[in-house]
Design an enzyme around this catalytic site. Structure first.
Site, PDB file in Angstrom:
ATOM      1  N   CYS A 126      18.173  30.236  35.132  1.00 51.93           N
ATOM      2  CA  CYS A 126      17.364  28.822  34.873  1.00 51.93           C
ATOM      3  C   CYS A 126      17.429  28.670  33.612  1.00 51.93           C
ATOM      4  O   CYS A 126      17.470  29.297  32.473  1.00 51.93           O
ATOM      5  CB  CYS A 126      15.869  29.550  35.142  1.00 51.93           C
ATOM      6  N   ARG A 183      22.988  26.632  33.823  1.00 49.64           N
ATOM      7  CA  ARG A 183      22.217  27.882  34.140  1.00 49.64           C
ATOM      8  C   ARG A 183      21.642  28.067  35.438  1.00 49.64           C
ATOM      9  O   ARG A 183      21.389  29.173  35.666  1.00 49.64           O
ATOM     10  CB  ARG A 183      21.228  27.891  33.115  1.00 49.64           C
ATOM     11  N   TRP A 195      17.501  28.663  39.120  1.00 51.15           N
ATOM     12  CA  TRP A 195      18.268  29.490  40.036  1.00 51.15           C
ATOM     13  C   TRP A 195      17.149  30.349  40.652  1.00 51.15           C
ATOM     14  O   TRP A 195      16.650  31.236  40.393  1.00 51.15           O
ATOM     15  CB  TRP A 195      19.362  30.264  39.126  1.00 51.15           C
ATOM     16  N   ASN A 253      11.778  32.130  33.272  1.00 50.93           N
ATOM     17  CA  ASN A 253      12.847  32.707  33.592  1.00 50.93           C
ATOM     18  C   ASN A 253      12.578  34.074  33.928  1.00 50.93           C
ATOM     19  O   ASN A 253      12.167  34.888  32.691  1.00 50.93           O
ATOM     20  CB  ASN A 253      14.093  32.356  32.512  1.00 50.93           C
ATOM     21  N   GLY A 254      13.409  34.796  34.770  1.00 44.04           N
ATOM     22  CA  GLY A 254      13.091  36.266  34.940  1.00 44.04           C
ATOM     23  C   GLY A 254      12.307  36.501  36.212  1.00 44.04           C
ATOM     24  O   GLY A 254      12.171  35.648  37.044  1.00 44.04           O
ATOM     25  N   GLU A 304      40.731  39.087  37.639  1.00 44.31           N
ATOM     26  CA  GLU A 304      40.398  37.885  37.067  1.00 44.31           C
ATOM     27  C   GLU A 304      40.938  36.642  37.676  1.00 44.31           C
ATOM     28  O   GLU A 304      40.089  35.864  38.057  1.00 44.31           O
ATOM     29  CB  GLU A 304      40.570  37.788  35.599  1.00 44.31           C
ATOM     30  N   LYS A 362      38.325  34.265  39.644  1.00 45.45           N
ATOM     31  CA  LYS A 362      38.246  32.862  39.421  1.00 45.45           C
ATOM     32  C   LYS A 362      38.469  32.143  40.679  1.00 45.45           C
ATOM     33  O   LYS A 362      37.651  30.984  41.076  1.00 45.45           O
ATOM     34  CB  LYS A 362      39.479  32.645  38.351  1.00 45.45           C
ATOM     35  N   GLU A 417      35.170  32.234  42.754  1.00 46.85           N
ATOM     36  CA  GLU A 417      34.016  31.472  42.485  1.00 46.85           C
ATOM     37  C   GLU A 417      34.084  29.979  42.352  1.00 46.85           C
ATOM     38  O   GLU A 417      33.169  29.287  42.489  1.00 46.85           O
ATOM     39  CB  GLU A 417      33.406  32.056  41.127  1.00 46.85           C
ATOM     40  N   HIS A 419      48.281  51.534  49.377  1.00 45.70           N
ATOM     41  CA  HIS A 419      47.276  52.561  50.383  1.00 45.70           C
ATOM     42  C   HIS A 419      46.156  51.971  51.386  1.00 45.70           C
ATOM     43  O   HIS A 419      45.109  52.300  51.288  1.00 45.70           O
ATOM     44  CB  HIS A 419      46.580  53.086  48.927  1.00 45.70           C
ATOM     45  N   LYS A 470      25.365  30.295  34.998  1.00 47.26           N
ATOM     46  CA  LYS A 470      26.090  30.867  33.957  1.00 47.26           C
ATOM     47  C   LYS A 470      25.584  32.144  33.291  1.00 47.26           C
ATOM     48  O   LYS A 470      26.468  32.985  32.877  1.00 47.26           O
ATOM     49  CB  LYS A 470      26.090  29.674  32.815  1.00 47.26           C
TER      50      LYS A 470
HETATM   51  C1  AGP Z   1      32.839  34.483  35.053  1.00 50.41           C
HETATM   52  O1  AGP Z   1      33.554  33.352  35.416  1.00 50.41           O
HETATM   53  C2  AGP Z   1      31.600  34.504  35.802  1.00 50.41           C
HETATM   54  N1  AGP Z   1      30.855  33.342  36.162  1.00 50.41           N
HETATM   55  C3  AGP Z   1      30.789  35.906  35.285  1.00 50.41           C
HETATM   56  O2  AGP Z   1      31.423  36.670  36.246  1.00 50.41           O
HETATM   57  C4  AGP Z   1      30.364  36.023  34.067  1.00 50.41           C
HETATM   58  O3  AGP Z   1      31.843  36.416  33.339  1.00 50.41           O
HETATM   59  C5  AGP Z   1      29.500  37.232  34.170  1.00 50.41           C
HETATM   60  O4  AGP Z   1      28.224  36.974  34.538  1.00 50.41           O
HETATM   61  C6  AGP Z   1      29.107  37.902  32.406  1.00 50.41           C
HETATM   62  O5  AGP Z   1      28.671  37.050  31.626  1.00 50.41           O
HETATM   63  P1  AGP Z   1      28.293  37.515  30.256  1.00 50.41           P
HETATM   64  O6  AGP Z   1      29.648  37.411  29.651  1.00 50.41           O
HETATM   65  O7  AGP Z   1      27.590  36.336  29.633  1.00 50.41           O
HETATM   66  O8  AGP Z   1      27.810  38.590  30.060  1.00 50.41           O
END
Ligand code: AGP
Length: 614
Positions: free
Chosen positions: A2, A27, A75, A101-102, A487, A491, A494, A510, A609
């Protein structure tokens, strides 16, 4: 999660609030809303489900000439993304408006209490009870700041709140309770701002104050005052932020993600600038202002983070073990806290976080604080909570990252972790001058090597065209390439919504090998290092089962020509630094596949984010 923005000043508040929301949309983007004081000092409220454009269209030509207002981009946690659940939320009389937010963890009990006395709730959110609680205190004669102070202890969970009241137009009261995302107050010329993060304030000011948990900001046209939870006045010095506002705009790029991928040579350069020097080789980390004897006493290192930051932390674990020879482990921050980790004052906890506000990571840091651990944050956001809790911060120096999918901050964090591990190794005498010199020289070459890796863009765009229709991908790597495989899969998932899994290549036989057929492409990181031959065998195993392989190799390596279906050759760098170039094609492949599939690259569905809920 948010985004929150508030403004009080002499300029029309409406456009400033909407523009602030645009900068915060990354956000959360389920819905958005604003509350502005109109010329009669009544509240004008508008909300719309979906992206901010919907709200923009709804208010077009209708914004009152307000001097103050608040806005929110959501969000969803409690209640579906609907107009009714969008913030701001009002009390039943419409005199108080709140953005939040929260999570109010005890909202059901609070809601029942108000319902028992006849109050009606119009949303399914936890937030709405905050407006009721504030209104209750205002009715008893409290002013808005005092009402906020008395309300906060009634809320369970971590929150960031901004409230306005028609009884005091032009005044914004903001509170930070625990670790649910930050509140930053901005000082302009005859105007003040509050926001959930710095990005929203950058076009207006770089003079800011960050709230710590438990603090309240009382923001008026003519000044800002701060209170602690007991109501005592606080002196908070104004900080000058170095972020460049230009960095937060897309420029010539179609998406922030692509822009941020292309910024990585500069991020790597900024990461080594002033930290590495040759003749003789040296590492300078002045920001690591920790007593030398404390650093020498460390017996164990625990690295924590989430998502991409956890993958960087996994690379960091290799660096700490390899260069500083300290036993190191890495943990998903959300798991770490709940497994009662064994920690003591000789444990160094390194938390990696782009935002510095990820609640899982902050809770892990809290656990470490309670155990008396030494703490270093690897962070991109000055003033964020992680930087406040840690004993020292090594910054990623990546500038604002706007795309929800992290790219450049992964490079920034790996460079910072490399520097930290070398620094510890040098201090503890585990690195010979030759090793230090080799690593320093290698790191100074990384910015140009990343630049060379970016030259693969056209080839990867073409590759993406051929692979965009597949629905499952496997990513494989060994050693330092294993976190890159994780990673790569993250990527792709997402941004393109394709199912992808990252595995340590040795694990494939395995179980995951059962999945291999011509419908599941395998991205194999097979750069030139000690594990190359084993990686090659794994690739052969995939080919023997009719799998399609995209291999990432080091330039000059022809051993996979005619074996892999597609080969991408990356510039040669030191084996320890290979993750910094291997990540580039992963990012580009995900980006171009997502674009091909018409996905919302910068704001993928369901994500945010900064993740400030557990
Ligand atoms: C990465 O592409 C993500 N959107 C997400 O995994 C992110 O890395 C994670 O939420 C951690 O965020 P931060 O680095 O702000 O703690």
């Amino acid at each position: 999660m948010c985004g929150i923005i508030g403004y009080t000043g002499r300029r029309p508040a409406g456009p400033i609030v909407i523009e602030g929301l645009r900068r915060l949309e990354y956000r959360g983007y389920d819905s958005a809303g604003i509350a502005l004081f109109d010329s009669d000092h009544e509240l004008y409220v508008a909300k719309a489900t979906g992206k901010l454009d919907n709200l923009d269209a709804r208010v077009e030509g209708q914004l009152p000439p307000a001097v103050a207002g608040i806005g929110h981009t959501r969000w969803a946690t409690h209640g579906a993304p609907t107009d009714g659940n969008a913030h701001p939320h009002l009390d039943p009389t419409g005199r108080v408006a709140v953005v939040h937010n929260g999570i109010v963890e005890n909202f059901e009990a609070l809601r029942r209490r108000f319902e028992a006395q006849g109050d009606r709730f119009i949303s399914d959110t936890d937030t709405e009870v905050i407006a009721h609680l504030l209104a209750e205190r205002l009715a008893l004669g409290d002013d808005l700041a005092e009402a906020m102070r008395v309300t906060i202890p009634l809320l369970e969970g971590a929150q960031a709140i901004v409230a306005v009241s028609v009884d005091d137009p032009g005044r914004l009261v903001a509170a930070r309770v625990g670790n649910a995302g930050g509140i930053v107050v901005g000082y302009g010329d005859g105007e003040h701002f509050v926001a959930s993060d710095l990005a929203a304030l950058l076009p207006h000011t770089r003079r800011v104050v960050f709230l710590d948990p438990g603090q309240i900001a009382d923001v008026r046209l003519d000044g800002v005052s701060y209170l602690d939870a007991a109501g005592h006045a606080l002196e908070k010095p104004i900080e000058l932020q170095p972020f460049d506002p230009v960095a937060a705009v897309k420029g010539r790029y179609k998406h922030f993600m692509l822009k941020e991928i292309h910024e990585q040579p500069d991020v790597a350069l900024d990461g080594v600038r002033g930290r590495y020097s040759t003749d003789p080789a040296r590492i300078e980390l002045p920001e690591l202002a920790i007593d030398r004897t404390r650093l020498e006493r460390i017996q164990r290192v625990v690295l924590v983070g989430m998502g991409t930051s956890m993958h960087s932390a996994t690379v960091g674990r290799h660096y700490i073990e390899r260069f500083a020879r300290i036993p190191a482990e890495v943990d998903n921050a959300a798991e770490f806290r709940y497994r009662e980790p064994v920690l003591d004052d000789r444990t160094l906890v390194i938390s990696v976080a782009q935002s510095g506000e990820t609640v899982d990571t902050l809770w892990a840091m809290e656990e470490a604080r309670r155990a008396g651990c030494l703490q270093v944050a690897i962070c991109n956001t000055p003033g964020s909570q992680a930087t406040r809790v840690a004993d020292a911060t090594v910054f990623m120096r990546a500038g604002p990252e706007i795309a929800v999918a992290s790219t450049k901050t992964m490079v920034g964090s790996m460079v910072a972790l490399h520097a930290l591990a070398l620094h510890l190794g040098h201090l503890r005498g585990t690195l010979t001058p030759d090793q230090l010199s080799e690593q320093v020289t290698g790191a100074l070459h990384i910015p140009s090597a990343i630049g060379d890796a970016l030259l693969l863009e056209e080839a990867i765009e073409e590759l993406a065209g051929r692979y965009a229709e597949y629905e499952d991908f496997l990513f494989l790597g060994r050693g330092l390439a294993y976190p890159m495989a994780l990673e790569g899969a993250l990527k792709l998932k997402e941004v393109s919504y394709i199912h992808a899994e990252g595995y340590a290549a040795g694990e494939m036989k395995h179980g995951p090998i059962a999945l291999i057929d011509e419908h599941m492409p395998v991205v194999a990181v097979a750069l030139d290092d000690d594990l190359h031959d084993k990686m090659r065998s794994n690739i052969e195993q995939v080919k023997a089962r009719r799998g399609r392989v995209i291999a990432l190799v080091t330039e000059g390596d022809t051993s996979l020509d005619g074996v892999a279906d597609d080969v991408l050759a990356l510039p040669r760098v030191l084996p320890a630094l290979q993750p910094l170039v291997a990540v580039i094609p992963m990012q580009l492949l995900s980006y171009y596949i997502a674009v091909r599939r018409g996905a919302d690259v910068d704001q993928p569905r369901n994500l945010a984010k900064t993740v400030t809920v557990e």
